[in-house]
Scaffold this active site. Structure first.
Site, PDB file in Angstrom:
ATOM      1  N   HIS A 231      -2.852   1.118   7.060  1.00  0.00           N
ATOM      2  CA  HIS A 231      -4.039   0.936   6.225  1.00  0.00           C
ATOM      3  C   HIS A 231      -4.804  -0.333   6.576  1.00  0.00           C
ATOM      4  O   HIS A 231      -5.399  -0.972   5.717  1.00  0.00           O
ATOM      5  CB  HIS A 231      -3.679   0.960   4.738  1.00  0.00           C
TER       6      HIS A 231
ATOM      7  N   TYR B 108       0.831  -1.200   0.000  1.00  0.00           N
ATOM      8  CA  TYR B 108       0.000   0.000   0.000  1.00  0.00           C
ATOM      9  C   TYR B 108       0.869   1.254   0.000  1.00  0.00           C
ATOM     10  O   TYR B 108       1.876   1.323   0.709  1.00  0.00           O
ATOM     11  CB  TYR B 108      -0.918   0.044   1.232  1.00  0.00           C
TER      12      TYR B 108
END
Length: 420
Positions: free
Chosen positions: A226, A183
Site C-alpha cells: 500500500h 494497513y
C-alpha cells in the site's frame, strides 16, 4: 441549448446522424448517492428516449463523492442531453476533452458513470450480457483473491485455511505490526498510532516464512504494501519475499516513485502489481511498455470507465501484463459487474479482487454478481446485469460528515504525514 433537426445537441453532436432506425437519445442523466454498507457510492443513471430503457454506471470516488456529483449534473448532463446512445466512443472522446484539463479522478469518475451506463444500454438493446459485445467469454467466471488478516501469524493462518475451505486459491495476507499503525488489519489503523516502515519490513518476510511452512505451495499468497515504505525499503522487501513465491506484491511504491521499479526489476523476480492510484495514461503506459509490472491494478472508474479500460487491457496483452482490477467495497456493485464483464472477455485476465457484499447491498443493487467457490460469476442478464432500487437506495444516505470520509492521515514516528 440548441438542437439540430434530428434532436441532437448542436454543441456536442457529431456532424452526422445515424441512418435507418429511429435514434435512441439520452433524455436524462442523474447521479445517485447511496451507502448501504456505510461506504459512499455514486452511481450514474442515464435515461433514454425509449420508455423503460436506461443504463447504470459506477462513478464512485468515495473520498470526494460530491465533487463527482457536481461534475455529472452541472457539466456532463447538459453536455449529453440529446446525444445518440450509440455513440459511446465519440461521447467519451468529446466529454474527455471538453474540460481542456483532464485526467483527474473527479472528472474520470464522472465520465465513467456515463460510459459504463452507455455500455449497459448497448447490451440491453442487443439483448446480450455485455461480455458478449466485448468479444465473448475467455473463461466461465473470474478467480478471486480474498483478504486474510490478523493480529498475529496464527490468526492469519486460520483465515487462510478458512478461505481455502471455501474454494479460494488466491489469498492476500496482512498482519498487524505490534504497537504500530497497520494497513489491512481491521481495528488496527488509527490516526493516533504511528507507522514504522522498518518494523513493518522486518515482520512481513517472517509472516510468509511462517505461512509457507504451514499451508504449503498450493495456495497462492499475495501481499499489499500500500505504498507505505520508502522505495529502497520496498526493494529490500521484494527481495526478501522472493523465496516465498508470492502471486504478487501489490503497490510496493507510489505512482510518484514509479521510476524505482526499474531498480526493483533488476534485483528480484517477485511479481509486481501496481496501479490503484493511476488516473493518467502517462502514468501507466510507460510501465506497461517497459514491462516493469506484472499486473495492472487500476480502478476502472478512476481511469474513465470501460472504454479506456478495454484499450488498456489490450495494450497490456501485448506486453505480457495481466489484469488485477481494483475491487474493494468502495467500488459499487455496478463497478464490480464492469470488472467482471471485461475480465470474462480478455485473454490476459490475471485475478480479481474480492468484496463480499452484504444482503442489504444486494437488495439495493439486484443482480449483484455472485461469489461461488472463490470465483465471481455473471448472471447473464442483458448489459451489466445489475439494477438499482432507488427507493431503497434513498434510505442509505451518505453519513453527514466530510473529514471522516477522507483518507485518514498516516503519520510516521516523528509525526510526519506519509503517503498512503
Amino acid at each position: 441549448m440548441g438542437f439540430n433537426a434530428a434532436g441532437g445537441n448542436l454543441w456536442t453532436s457529431p456532424p452526422w446522424e445515424p441512418l435507418g432506425e429511429p435514434v435512441v437519445r439520452i433524455r436524462e442523466v442523474r447521479a445517485i448517492c447511496t451507502a448501504p454498507e456505510g461506504i459512499r457510492l455514486v452511481v450514474v443513471k442515464v435515461e433514454t428516449t425509449e420508455p423503460g430503457l436506461y443504463g447504470l454506471g459506477c462513478a464512485t470516488f468515495t473520498q470526494r463523492p460530491l465533487a463527482v456529483v457536481a461534475a455529472v449534473e452541472r457539466y456532463l448532463k447538459p453536455f449529453l442531453i440529446g446525444r445518440s446512445v450509440d455513440d459511446i466512443e465519440d461521447i467519451w472522446q468529446a466529454a474527455y476533452l471538453s474540460s481542456y484539463w483532464r485526467n483527474s479522478p473527479v472528472l474520470h469518475n464522472a465520465l465513467s458513470g456515463v460510459d459504463m451506463a452507455l455500455w449497459d444500454i448497448k447490451g440491453k438493446r442487443a439483448g446480450m450480457p455485455l461480455y458478449q459485445l466485448l468479444g465473448g467469454r475467455c473463461r466461465v467466471a473470474l478467480p478471486l483473491y480474498a483478504h486474510a488478516a490478523g493480529r498475529d501469524f496464527q490468526e492469519v493462518e486460520e483465515q487462510v485455511r478458512e478461505f481455502a475451505t471455501r474454494g479460494y486459491r488466491f489469498i492476500r495476507c496482512q498482519v498487524a505490526v505490534p504497537g504500530r499503525s497497520t494497513y489491512g488489519v481491521k481495528g488496527d489503523l488509527s490516526e493516533r498510532r504511528d507507522w514504522d516502515p522498518r518494523a513493518y519490513c522486518r515482520i512481513i518476510p517472517r509472516l510468509f516464512d511462517y505461512l509457507r511452512s504451514r499451508v504449503g505451495e498450493e495456495v497462492e499468497l499475495l501481499h499489499d504494501v500500500h505504498e507505505r515504505v520508502p522505495p529502497i525499503d520496498a526493494i529490500q522487501l521484494a527481495k526478501a519475499l522472493e523465496p516465498y513465491r508470492l502471486f504478487f506484491l501489490e503497490d510496493p511504491v507510489s505512482p510518484e516513485d514509479a521510476e524505482y521499479l526499474r531498480l526493483l526489476r533488476s534485483q528480484c523476480a517477485t511479481p509486481i502489481a501496481l496501479g490503484e492510484l493511476f488516473v493518467n495514461p502517462a502514468e501507466y503506459v510507460p510501465l506497461v511498455r517497459e514491462r516493469l509490472l506484472d499486473f495492472i491494478r487500476v480502478h476502472l472508474s478512476a481511469i474513465g470507465g470501460l472504454t479506456p479500460a478495454r484499450k488498456l487491457a489490450a495494450l497490456c496483452e501485448f506486453f505480457g501484463v495481466r489484469t488485477a482490477f481494483h475491487g474493494p467495497g468502495d467500488v459499487s456493485p455496478v463497478g464490480h459487474a464492469a470488472n467482471l464483464h471485461l475480465g470474462l472477455a480478455i485473454p490476459n485476465f490475471g485475478i480479481q479482487e474480492q468484496h463480499e457484499f452484504t444482503e442489504t447491498a444486494r437488495e439495493v443493487f439486484p443482480g449483484t454478481p455472485e461469489i461461488r467457490d472463490g470465483m465471481l460469476w455473471p448472471n447473464d442478464r442483458p448489459g451489466l446485469g445489475v439494477d438499482l432500487n432507488e427507493q431503497l437506495a434513498a434510505k442509505y444516505s451518505f453519513p453527514d460528515h466530510v473529514l471522516e470520509g477522507s483518507w485518514p492521515p498516516l503519520r510516521g514516528v516523528d509525526g510526519t504525514v506519509l503517503r498512503p
